[in-house]
Design an enzyme around this catalytic site. Structure first.
Site, PDB file in Angstrom:
ATOM      1  N   ASN A   1       0.790  -1.224   0.000  1.00  0.00           N
ATOM      2  CA  ASN A   1       0.000   0.000   0.000  1.00  0.00           C
ATOM      3  C   ASN A   1       0.825   1.277   0.000  1.00  0.00           C
ATOM      4  O   ASN A   1       0.439   2.271  -0.597  1.00  0.00           O
ATOM      5  CB  ASN A   1      -0.924  -0.009   1.231  1.00  0.00           C
ATOM      6  CG  ASN A   1      -1.793   1.222   1.295  1.00  0.00           C
ATOM      7  OD1 ASN A   1      -2.646   1.427   0.439  1.00  0.00           O
ATOM      8  ND2 ASN A   1      -1.558   2.074   2.278  1.00  0.00           N
TER       9      ASN A   1
ATOM     10  N   GLN B   1       4.628   7.533   5.581  1.00  0.00           N
ATOM     11  CA  GLN B   1       4.343   6.373   4.716  1.00  0.00           C
ATOM     12  C   GLN B   1       3.370   6.763   3.604  1.00  0.00           C
ATOM     13  O   GLN B   1       2.184   6.394   3.647  1.00  0.00           O
ATOM     14  CB  GLN B   1       3.730   5.235   5.547  1.00  0.00           C
ATOM     15  CG  GLN B   1       4.700   4.611   6.536  1.00  0.00           C
ATOM     16  CD  GLN B   1       3.980   3.771   7.576  1.00  0.00           C
ATOM     17  OE1 GLN B   1       3.072   4.240   8.247  1.00  0.00           O
ATOM     18  NE2 GLN B   1       4.382   2.527   7.712  1.00  0.00           N
TER      19      GLN B   1
ATOM     20  N   ARG C   1       2.908 -12.325   3.728  1.00  0.00           N
ATOM     21  CA  ARG C   1       1.806 -11.752   4.488  1.00  0.00           C
ATOM     22  C   ARG C   1       1.648 -10.376   3.857  1.00  0.00           C
ATOM     23  O   ARG C   1       2.579  -9.562   3.849  1.00  0.00           O
ATOM     24  CB  ARG C   1       2.193 -11.671   5.962  1.00  0.00           C
ATOM     25  CG  ARG C   1       1.104 -11.081   6.869  1.00  0.00           C
ATOM     26  CD  ARG C   1       1.434  -9.650   7.187  1.00  0.00           C
ATOM     27  NE  ARG C   1       0.648  -9.109   8.275  1.00  0.00           N
ATOM     28  CZ  ARG C   1       0.609  -7.819   8.544  1.00  0.00           C
ATOM     29  NH1 ARG C   1       1.297  -6.951   7.824  1.00  0.00           N
ATOM     30  NH2 ARG C   1      -0.112  -7.389   9.546  1.00  0.00           N
TER      31      ARG C   1
ATOM     32  N   ASP D   1       0.455  -6.871   3.610  1.00  0.00           N
ATOM     33  CA  ASP D   1       0.057  -5.834   4.566  1.00  0.00           C
ATOM     34  C   ASP D   1      -1.055  -4.944   4.006  1.00  0.00           C
ATOM     35  O   ASP D   1      -1.036  -4.585   2.827  1.00  0.00           O
ATOM     36  CB  ASP D   1       1.305  -4.973   4.850  1.00  0.00           C
ATOM     37  CG  ASP D   1       1.086  -3.959   5.944  1.00  0.00           C
ATOM     38  OD1 ASP D   1       0.915  -4.361   7.097  1.00  0.00           O
ATOM     39  OD2 ASP D   1       1.073  -2.750   5.623  1.00  0.00           O
TER      40      ASP D   1
ATOM     41  N   TYR E   1      -6.637  -1.006   1.274  1.00  0.00           N
ATOM     42  CA  TYR E   1      -6.502   0.435   1.023  1.00  0.00           C
ATOM     43  C   TYR E   1      -5.797   0.786  -0.285  1.00  0.00           C
ATOM     44  O   TYR E   1      -5.349   1.919  -0.456  1.00  0.00           O
ATOM     45  CB  TYR E   1      -5.720   1.080   2.181  1.00  0.00           C
ATOM     46  CG  TYR E   1      -6.149   0.585   3.534  1.00  0.00           C
ATOM     47  CD1 TYR E   1      -7.391   0.925   4.043  1.00  0.00           C
ATOM     48  CD2 TYR E   1      -5.319  -0.253   4.296  1.00  0.00           C
ATOM     49  CE1 TYR E   1      -7.806   0.451   5.290  1.00  0.00           C
ATOM     50  CE2 TYR E   1      -5.730  -0.726   5.539  1.00  0.00           C
ATOM     51  CZ  TYR E   1      -6.974  -0.369   6.023  1.00  0.00           C
ATOM     52  OH  TYR E   1      -7.375  -0.835   7.242  1.00  0.00           O
TER      53      TYR E   1
ATOM     54  N   GLU F   1      -3.885  -9.177   5.081  1.00  0.00           N
ATOM     55  CA  GLU F   1      -4.239  -8.467   6.309  1.00  0.00           C
ATOM     56  C   GLU F   1      -5.369  -7.499   5.996  1.00  0.00           C
ATOM     57  O   GLU F   1      -5.136  -6.368   5.578  1.00  0.00           O
ATOM     58  CB  GLU F   1      -3.040  -7.688   6.862  1.00  0.00           C
ATOM     59  CG  GLU F   1      -3.337  -7.102   8.226  1.00  0.00           C
ATOM     60  CD  GLU F   1      -2.755  -5.723   8.491  1.00  0.00           C
ATOM     61  OE1 GLU F   1      -2.807  -5.275   9.634  1.00  0.00           O
ATOM     62  OE2 GLU F   1      -2.282  -5.071   7.539  1.00  0.00           O
TER      63      GLU F   1
HETATM   64  C1  NOJ Z   1      -0.146  -3.270   9.504  1.00  0.00           C
HETATM   65  C2  NOJ Z   1       1.042  -3.679  10.313  1.00  0.00           C
HETATM   66  O1  NOJ Z   1       0.713  -4.850  11.028  1.00  0.00           O
HETATM   67  C3  NOJ Z   1       1.397  -2.537  11.225  1.00  0.00           C
HETATM   68  O2  NOJ Z   1       2.422  -2.904  12.125  1.00  0.00           O
HETATM   69  C4  NOJ Z   1       1.800  -1.356  10.388  1.00  0.00           C
HETATM   70  O3  NOJ Z   1       2.054  -0.241  11.214  1.00  0.00           O
HETATM   71  C5  NOJ Z   1       0.696  -0.993   9.384  1.00  0.00           C
HETATM   72  N1  NOJ Z   1       0.205  -2.138   8.680  1.00  0.00           N
HETATM   73  C6  NOJ Z   1       1.190  -0.010   8.354  1.00  0.00           C
HETATM   74  O4  NOJ Z   1       2.061  -0.658   7.468  1.00  0.00           O
END
Ligand code: NOJ
Ligand code: CA
Length: 549
Positions: free
Chosen positions: A104, A170, A200, A202, A206, A244
């Site tokens: 993302n 970010q 995994r 992330d 979004y 996730e």
């Molecule tokens: C999900 C991650 O598990 C978390 O640690 C992170 O801060 C956010 N995504 C942003 O990448």
């Protein structure tokens, strides 16, 4: 003949951060060399797939979820060659490895973003999402409520706002820009070519933004995930993509895709997790039973990933306000235990060091549908440090023995990048370390290892059809996992006092009842409801075998 499902369907995952697991070169930072040395430990424990937290170059403003180079290993963690040795040795021990990958957003230090700041007209500008008006996409919620006031941040150089769903360090990539999609697809292939078993993935909901929407779960995002899966299908059909998506089960369902148009074969079951804790706090099974009832069946070949804790706060996004208040009251009495919409504590302190509750939740995790994901350190009773900022308190170094830095590193303690907890207490690494846990045959570590062994031995615990029972006693959660040749009955007492129940199991009249782990058999099922008594927070795994002929 049973058709074997994909490897990940029945895996037990172990989440760890190479940075805090073991320091192999004595510079005070965990690394791949150290992790490689500890692989036999992980194989001995009985997990089958390691999930590595982000391992790429990063300024570490979000512990590595802010990536500044997608194709390299962070120099703190070692060289690419050392990563490859680690991968080879893990595979030799029968362990699979998946790595976190952040699609993302990147770090603001990523060369793409630095170039994008040159402004419109620069070839990289469109790699990110820009606007002159910070009022756009106003319906998108803010995720890091503790630190961010807006999903837009001003960039002085570009003289425009850029979009970010997480920290302002970010910036979100712009998936409407075709080169971004191509680059990220190529990145996945790059690591799979090096031998990684999957990712995994992330923050999947979004990827795209659209006006007048929450900018989550958009059809465009699903279309990209289908493209991603299709691209990998041919060359890497076994690769795992574990999504996730912190959403309700019905909203996660589309992330699995369909047999004709698959997306991610595995996704975390976020709403189940807080309800395991809520049920304990409320001393009744209802929260768990309700969310399981609300969980739709998955397309063939797909699987949930279940977990108790992870490297983030225990998120309370997927509970309502009343449930959240109950969770805050039970598990986060001090304000500094809270973070964003969640609780930043580790498993053992959350459960007040109560071994019975720790065992109960693990017994459920290892027998409910889904592939369980363990969090490093929980097996040795690791504590947390709520005085550290953000989520760092649940990311302490692993403790291996009672020597210098508890076996984590040979560096002088002052050189540790992540300090050991200073506060002695029941979870101090002097007590909660691997050597102590292994040396004590009655430790939780041995209990867990035995349960993992039983799970590996009994296919029914991994693959059996799930049947929820509804005993009269509301404190009792009971369910079956059934296959043709056997069933496993799981009975759990969510309350701190002994409870009696009688289970209606007429379909199994005459079946033999053998406790797992094995002890003396219980009486077989008769025509009457089957009476059982469970101690405080007690549970049973009972293997049911058809009457012997
Ligand atoms: C999900 C991650 O598990 C978390 O640690 C992170 O801060 C956010 N995504 C942003 O990448
Ligand atoms: Ca090191």
């Amino acid at each position: 003949m049973l058709q074997a499902p994909a490897w990940y369907h029945e895996a037990v995952f172990y989440e760890l951060a190479p940075r805090t697991f073991c320091d192999g070169n004595g510079d005070g930072i965990g690394d791949f060399k150290g992790l490689t040395q500890r692989l036999p430990y992980l194989a001995e424990l009985g997990v089958s797939c390691l999930w590595l937290l982000p391992m790429y170059p990063s300024p570490l403003r979000d512990d590595g979820y802010d990536i500044s180079d997608y194709r390299a290993i962070h120099p703190d963690l070692g060289s690419l060659a050392e990563f490859q040795v680690f991968l080879r040795d893990a595979h030799a021990l029968g362990l699979r490895v998946i790595a976190d990958l952040v699609l993302n957003h990147t770090s603001d230090q990523h060369p793409w973003f630095q170039a994008a700041r040159e402004g419109p007209g620069h070839p990289y500008h469109d790699w990110y999402v820009w606007s002159d008006d910070p009022g756009r996409y106003a319906e998108a919620r803010i995720i890091f409520t503790d630190t961010e006031r807006s999903n837009w941040a001003w960039d002085d150089q570009a003289r425009r706002y850029y979009w970010h769903r997480f920290f302002s360090s970010q910036p979100d990539l712009n998936y409407d820009h075709p080169p971004v999609q191509s680059e990220m697809l190529a990145t996945l292939e790059h690591w799979l070519e090096l031998g990684l078993d999957g990712f995994r993935v992330d923050a999947v909901p979004y990827l795209f933004e659209r006006e007048n929407t929450s900018c989550e779960n958009l059809p465009e995002t699903h279309a990209f995930l289908r493209r991603l899966r299709a691209r990998l299908a041919e060359r890497f059909p076994e690769a795992l993509l574990l999504g996730e998506a912190n959403q309700w089960p019905e909203d996660v369902l589309p992330y699995f895709g369909t047999p004709e148009a698959p997306e991610l074969p595995m996704n975390f079951h976020f709403p189940l997790m807080p309800r395991l804790f809520l049920a304990l706090a409320q001393q009744r099974r209802d929260p768990i039973a309700q969310v399981l009832t609300r969980t739709p069946p998955l397309p063939p070949g797909c699987q949930w990933a279940t977990f108790l804790r992870n490297h983030d706060e225990l998120t309370l996004e997927m509970v309502d306000e009343v449930e959240r208040a109950a969770m805050w009251a039970a598990y986060a009495p001090e304000p500094r235990m809270r973070c964003n919409v969640g609780i930043r504590r580790r498993l053992w302190p959350l459960l007040e060091g109560d071994r019975r509750r720790v065992e109960l939740l693990h017994a459920l995790l290892l027998s409910l549908p889904g592939a369980p994901v363990l969090y490093y350190g929980d097996e040795i009773g690791m504590g947390d440090d709520i005085h550290r900022p953000d989520r760092h308190g649940v990311r302490l170094p692993m403790a291996w023995d009672d020597g210098r830095n508890f076996g984590f590193s040979a560096a002088p303690p002052s050189q540790l990048r992540v300090a050991m907890p200073g506060d002695p207490g029941p979870y101090h690494p002097l007590v909660a370390n691997v050597a102590a846990a292994r040396a004590n045959p009655s430790s939780f570590w041995h209990w867990l290892r035995e349960r993992l062994r039983l799970r590996a031995e009994h296919v029914t615990l991994r693959r059996g059809e799930f049947v929820l029972l509804a005993p009269e006693n509301p404190a009792i959660l009971a369910f079956l996992r059934t296959m043709a040749h056997e069933a496993v009955l799981v009975v759990a007492n969510m309350s701190p006092v002994a409870q009696a129940t009688a289970l209606e199991l007429s379909a199994h009249t005459g079946w033999r009842v053998v406790p797992l782990p094995g002890a003396r058999p219980f009486p077989p099922f008769g025509d009457e409801p089957y009476p059982l008594t469970l101690g405080p927070y007690g549970h049973l795994w009972l293997q049911l075998l058809p009457p012997s002929r």
